[in-house]
Design an enzyme around this catalytic site. Structure first.
Site, PDB file in Angstrom:
ATOM      1  N   LYS A   1      24.498   4.262   8.443  1.00  0.00           N
ATOM      2  CA  LYS A   1      23.874   3.782   7.210  1.00  0.00           C
ATOM      3  C   LYS A   1      22.974   2.568   7.432  1.00  0.00           C
ATOM      4  O   LYS A   1      22.075   2.309   6.621  1.00  0.00           O
ATOM      5  CB  LYS A   1      24.948   3.469   6.170  1.00  0.00           C
ATOM      6  CG  LYS A   1      25.679   4.715   5.687  1.00  0.00           C
ATOM      7  CD  LYS A   1      26.614   4.421   4.535  1.00  0.00           C
ATOM      8  CE  LYS A   1      27.304   5.705   4.085  1.00  0.00           C
ATOM      9  NZ  LYS A   1      28.080   5.515   2.854  1.00  0.00           N
TER      10      LYS A   1
ATOM     11  N   ASN B   1      22.131   5.335   2.254  1.00  0.00           N
ATOM     12  CA  ASN B   1      22.930   6.561   2.372  1.00  0.00           C
ATOM     13  C   ASN B   1      22.139   7.807   1.991  1.00  0.00           C
ATOM     14  O   ASN B   1      22.674   8.902   2.025  1.00  0.00           O
ATOM     15  CB  ASN B   1      24.195   6.467   1.500  1.00  0.00           C
ATOM     16  CG  ASN B   1      23.912   6.710   0.028  1.00  0.00           C
ATOM     17  OD1 ASN B   1      22.914   6.222  -0.510  1.00  0.00           O
ATOM     18  ND2 ASN B   1      24.782   7.446  -0.629  1.00  0.00           N
TER      19      ASN B   1
ATOM     20  N   ALA C   1      29.327   1.541   4.313  1.00  0.00           N
ATOM     21  CA  ALA C   1      29.698   1.707   2.905  1.00  0.00           C
ATOM     22  C   ALA C   1      30.079   0.373   2.278  1.00  0.00           C
ATOM     23  O   ALA C   1      29.822   0.138   1.090  1.00  0.00           O
ATOM     24  CB  ALA C   1      30.846   2.693   2.783  1.00  0.00           C
TER      25      ALA C   1
ATOM     26  N   ASN D   1      38.240  -7.522   7.957  1.00  0.00           N
ATOM     27  CA  ASN D   1      37.756  -6.651   9.026  1.00  0.00           C
ATOM     28  C   ASN D   1      38.294  -7.130  10.364  1.00  0.00           C
ATOM     29  O   ASN D   1      38.627  -8.311  10.529  1.00  0.00           O
ATOM     30  CB  ASN D   1      36.216  -6.660   9.056  1.00  0.00           C
ATOM     31  CG  ASN D   1      35.662  -5.482   9.831  1.00  0.00           C
ATOM     32  OD1 ASN D   1      36.004  -4.335   9.528  1.00  0.00           O
ATOM     33  ND2 ASN D   1      34.825  -5.738  10.812  1.00  0.00           N
TER      34      ASN D   1
END
Length: 481
Positions: free
Chosen positions: A282, A303, A346, A365
């Site tokens: 993406k 996307n 995303a 993360n």
């Protein structure tokens, strides 16, 4: 034509399989190497028991066959089977002119000369295919692309060898698109099976009903989705049903991709009209776009790519698709804070959407630098995913954006051990499986759940409009929910 590969152990089982698929196929391939010893002697009767033309094949083990047998015995089995009224017989590239070929020609059976390579796409693929055409009526290559550049090579076969009757197949994940778009490769048939007799085979039902592969022609507009992995995607089902409902001559195909540059070369080569983008591309696609929307510029990921005059245009529909199922909870004050798990493509859109609505966001993360990049762009917090438990009871919404929960990680939860209070809204953007391990644990605690299919459907409708100029038909069951 769509050809069903039959590889059961008895002729009766093969017939049952054929009848189950009869409405989707035009011919069948009988694999002698799959038959039991006792059944092999009856193979000559098979064409008279079915109502489609049949290809006779006895594949050697080195070519993907199922039976260890001497070459003399294999040829004898083929000779005996040729007593039946087969329409085609498959003979390998390296087999010199033999009694099998002589008998086939005497009976008017068309000869397919085949090359199989389970390791690669040979560098001399064009010349090999040409020489095969000189040996038989139909030249067949079944080779294994190891990159998307190899896929592009296979699609160039028709340009290089136009006019030669041929079958061109890419095996494995990269090759699935060649089985669907077989006519674009100049193939006069594609092989199908219910149990993937050869790597990457698609079911006849799927080829016929979902992709309408046998109806594809030079005027068919080609769309698709790129990703790695991508074969789990439900987007082809949604878009192909929509195309059919509005009577648009178009097909939407999954493309397993390893290199974005190679795919853009391919997209130009076959004149694609547009494609969806999923993980991990993406952000990578941005370098190849001549025009981007405001959302793409601000979010930093794309996307949806559509062809506009002279260039490719990037759109992001993830933002709208994600926010729609929860916007009422945000506007009603139930969602004021959120944890976003993951910092992939995303999550760019999801964090931006939440911040646009004033939600306080913390990104979790493993690689802190990636979370920091998104956090700085959106003025929010970030932390290591290992510290997830310190946010227990302090957030209203938890959004899972990673691939953890997808095959082959269905039994994993990216925040293992997190204790839900039951007051949280938990939203996992994975849609297959519908209930990930994370959602199951949240449900046990009494949390409100949102599913990936909700986001997929909403963003997919907007993609459909970008591709076609039409609203997604409301009367169509997309099969996603």
């Amino acid at each position: 034509m769509i050809c069903l590969t039959l590889a059961e152990s008895t002729l009766d089982e093969d017939i049952i399989k054929l009848k189950e698929n009869r409405e989707y196929i035009d011919l069948a391939e009988l694999r002698l190497d799959a038959l039991s010893e006792s059944e092999m002697g009856k193979a000559s009767t098979f064409p008279s028991l079915v109502d489609v033309p049949v290809i006779l094949t006895f594949r050697r083990v080195q070519d993907g066959g199922k039976r260890e047998i001497s070459e003399k015995a294999r040829r004898q089995a083929l000779l005996e089977a040729l007593e039946g009224s087969f329409s085609y017989v498959d003979i390998e590239e390296d087999i010199k002119r033999s009694e099998v070929e002589e008998k086939a020609r005497a009976k008017g059976v068309r000869i397919i000369r085949s090359l199989h390579d389970f390791e690669k796409v040979p560098e001399d693929i064009f010349s090999r295919l040409y020489h095969l055409s000189e040996k038989g009526d139909i030249a067949k290559i079944a080779v294994t692309p190891r990159s998307f550049q190899d896929v592009l090579t296979l699609f160039r076969v028709e340009e290089e060898l136009r006019g030669i009757e041929k079958i061109v197949i890419g095996m494995g994940g990269y090759g699935v698109c060649t089985r669907i778009l077989y006519k674009r490769l100049g193939s006069f048939l594609t092989f199908a099976s219910d149990n993937e007799v050869a790597p990457g085979q698609v079911s006849a039902r799927t080829l016929k009903l979902e992709y309408r592969a046998d109806e594809i022609n030079d005027k068919t507009a080609v769309y698709g989705i790129i990703g790695n992995p991508v074969m789990h995607s439900a987007s082809p089902l949604m878009h192909n049903r929509g195309f059919h409902a509005i009577k648009y001559n178009a097909v939407y195909v999954p493309f397993l991709v390893d290199n974005v540059r190679s795919f853009f070369m391919f997209a130009e080569f076959i004149k694609m009209r547009g494609f969806s983008v999923t993980v991990p591309f993406k952000v990578d696609v941005l370098s190849y776009l001549g025009n981007i929307t405001r959302e793409v510029k601000q979010i930093g990921s794309c996307n949806t790519v559509v062809r506009v005059p002279g260039m490719w245009k990037g759109i992001n529909t993830d933002y709208y698709g994600f926010i729609k199922p929860i916007v009422s909870d945000i506007e009603g004050g139930r969602i004021k804070s959120a944890l976003v798990i993951g910092a992939g493509g995303a999550s760019h859109a999801i964090v931006w959407a939440l911040r646009n609505y004033g939600v306080k966001v913390t990104i979790l993360n493993r690689t802190l630098s990636r979370a920091e990049t998104i956090a700085r762009l959106n003025v929010c917090d970030y932390d290591s995913i290992e510290n997830a438990r310190k946010y227990e009871g302090s957030v209203d919404l938890i959004v899972q954006t990673t691939s953890v929960g997808l095959y082959p990680d269905e039994d994993k939860n990216p925040i293992e051990g997190f204790n839900f209070t039951g007051r949280e809204i938990v939203y996992d953007i994975i849609y297959k499986p519908r209930m990930t391990k994370l959602l199951k644990e949240a449900e046990k605690a009494g949390c409100t759940l949102h599913y990936g299919a909700e986001m997929l459907l909403e963003q997919g409708k907007l993609q459909f409009e970008a591709f076609t100029g039409y609203h997604y038909p409301r009367w169509v069951d997309s099969g996603l929910m």
